[in-house]
Structures are given as structure tokens and as C-alpha cells.
Design a protein around this motif. Structure first.
Motif, short mmCIF file in Angstrom:
data_model
loop_
_atom_site.label_atom_id
_atom_site.label_comp_id
_atom_site.label_asym_id
_atom_site.label_seq_id
_atom_site.Cartn_x
_atom_site.Cartn_y
_atom_site.Cartn_z
N GLU A 200 0.84 -1.20 0.00
CA GLU A 200 0.00 0.00 0.00
C GLU A 200 0.87 1.24 0.00
OE1 GLU A 200 -3.91 -1.73 2.43
OE2 GLU A 200 -2.37 -0.56 3.47
N ARG B 183 -7.29 -2.49 -8.33
CA ARG B 183 -8.51 -1.86 -7.79
C ARG B 183 -8.67 -2.17 -6.31
NH1 ARG B 183 -10.94 -3.87 -12.86
NH2 ARG B 183 -11.02 -2.13 -14.33
N ILE C 40 -6.19 0.04 -4.45
CA ILE C 40 -6.64 1.43 -4.50
C ILE C 40 -7.79 1.63 -3.53
CG2 ILE C 40 -7.85 3.14 -5.91
CD1 ILE C 40 -4.94 3.13 -6.57
N ARG D 211 -7.80 4.20 -0.40
CA ARG D 211 -8.83 5.23 -0.29
C ARG D 211 -9.53 5.16 1.06
NH1 ARG D 211 -11.22 4.87 -6.42
NH2 ARG D 211 -10.26 6.79 -7.20
N ILE E 61 -7.13 10.28 -4.17
CA ILE E 61 -6.87 9.45 -5.34
C ILE E 61 -8.08 9.53 -6.27
CG2 ILE E 61 -6.33 7.14 -6.18
CD1 ILE E 61 -5.14 6.55 -3.42
N THR F 299 -10.04 8.77 -9.92
CA THR F 299 -10.12 7.78 -10.99
C THR F 299 -10.26 8.46 -12.34
OG1 THR F 299 -11.16 6.15 -9.54
CG2 THR F 299 -11.43 5.82 -11.90
N TYR G 18 -5.28 6.30 -12.69
CA TYR G 18 -5.53 7.11 -11.49
C TYR G 18 -4.63 8.34 -11.48
CZ TYR G 18 -7.85 2.84 -10.00
OH TYR G 18 -8.67 1.75 -9.95
#
Length: 230
Positions: A158, A195, A198, A202, A215, A217, A223
Motif C-alpha cells: 500500500e 482496484r 486502491i 482510499r 486518489i 479515478t 488514477y
């Protein structure tokens, strides 16, 4: 007022007639090329700080211009094109364009994207290792993230993902670019994997529905890290 030089590469006279005075009024010095050949020569001899590129040129495809430029230059490139297919955007970004704007467009959006591209280039030359945006503070070298002064616990992957986004703050990164940077070239098709990560990031960076989105899209493309948060 800006003092940067922008190279406009576009063969549409009406676009050039609109852009030249608009960008001059914004403080830019403007250079114009109407073919790919002229563009490559101007990029080498006029020392532009940023390039605005149309993909539909009379002598060569704009993506070939990007490919040639990226073989020797890191000048930020903002694509300005009527081609709105995702595949065209992804190809241009994967080749090294910094941003992509569809025609028709607003001059306010274009100048904002130019500022972001120039800022990103300046950060990259000094390598972005610390970023503060709103309540978020990311220390890439120190492997530390705080939100509103409180530590954010991230897994190693991450954090690596966040570091890639931060280093390219304001720039659109394609799925392929992110997957290659974080997981390696063998994982360029693992979109669902990306995904999931992400989504986890988030959740940790947006503790409430009212909190800002760090972040963003770009549908079907990738991104963008949003540092424009006060």
C-alpha cells in the motif's frame, strides 16, 4: 505571471488562433509547430518548458512525436486532441504524455493542466519525496504517512503504491504504468488486484464521506493523485 515557454503542436489554424493569445495573456511565451517534423525540430532548438500536442498531424501521428521526444527529452507533454477513445488516451500516456485533454476544451482547464505538468516536472527534477496536501502528509523516504496528525498504518505494498502516486502527483498514471512500477511487468493485466489496493488506500485516506478524495479515478485509464487540496 508565468515566464515559461510553451510549444503548441497543432495544424488547426482556429485552435492556434485561440491558443496563442490566450496563453500569451496567461504569461507564456508561445512557439507554434504545425507538423511533427517542425515540432521535433522546435523541441530541440527552442527549449520549450511544456508542450501542447494534437495527435492528428499532417505528416505523422502525434503518438510517434511522443515516442521520439521521450527517446531524448523529459519535457512535459499535455495532449490536446479530438480523439476521445480510451485506447488512444492510454497509448499516449503509456508512451510518456503527462496529461490528456479532449477537444473541445476550456482555456481555464488547459492552463491548470499546464501548471500541474510544469510543477510535476520541477518536482521530478528534484524527486518528490515529501508531500503535504490538506490534512495528509506523506514522507516517502521516511516511509511515514499521517492524516490530520495521526499515523496511517499501511502495508508495504500500500505504501509503495501511494509513493508511486505521490511521486507523480497531478499526473495521470495508466493501470499498466502503476502495475509495472509496483508489481512488475508480469502483472500489467492484474487490474482487479490494483482496484483492490486502491480501494484499501482510499479507505485509509478518506475516513469519512466528507473527507477529500486524494486518489482520483480516470475512467478506463488509470488514477491521478490529487494534491490540489487546501
Amino acid at each position: 505571471m508565468s515566464s515559461e515557454r510553451v510549444l503548441i503542436i497543432d495544424d488547426e489554424p482556429q485552435i492556434v488562433r485561440f491558443l496563442r493569445p490566450s496563453l500569451t495573456a496567461a504569461g507564456y511565451e508561445v512557439v507554434v509547430a504545425v507538423t511533427g517534423g517542425e515540432a521535433l525540430k522546435a523541441a530541440a532548438t527552442q527549449s520549450p518548458d511544456v508542450i501542447v500536442l494534437d495527435l492528428g498531424l499532417p505528416d505523422m501521428d502525434g503518438k510517434d512525436v511522443i515516442r521520439e521526444l521521450r527517446s531524448w527529452s523529459k519535457i512535459p507533454i499535455v495532449v490536446l486532441s479530438a480523439r476521445d477513445r480510451e485506447a488512444e488516451k492510454i497509448a499516449a500516456l503509456d508512451l510518456g504524455a503527462d496529461d490528456y485533454i479532449n477537444k473541445p476544451f476550456g482555456i481555464g482547464e488547459l492552463t491548470a493542466r499546464l501548471r500541474t505538468a510544469l510543477r510535476h516536472a520541477a518536482q521530478k527534477s528534484g524527486e518528490q519525496t515529501r508531500l503535504k496536501a490538506g490534512a495528509l502528509d506523506v514522507d516517502v523516504l521516511g516511509h511515514a504517512v499521517t492524516l490530520a496528525g495521526k499515523p496511517v498504518k499501511l502495508t508495504p505494498k500500500e505504501f509503495e503504491l501511494l509513493a508511486v502516486l505521490v511521486r507523480n502527483s497531478g499526473r495521470v498514471l495508466t493501470h499498466r504504468q502503476i502495475l509495472t512500477a509496483v508489481w512488475g511487468p508480469a502483472h500489467t493485466e492484474d487490474l482487479q488486484y490494483l482496484r483492490v489496493f486502491i480501494g484499501q488506500l482510499r479507505q485509509k485516506l478518506k475516513p469519512s464521506a466528507q473527507a477529500p478524495d486524494y486518489i482520483l479515478t480516470e475512467p478506463g485509464i488509470g488514477y491521478r493523485f490529487n494534491a490540489e487540496i487546501g
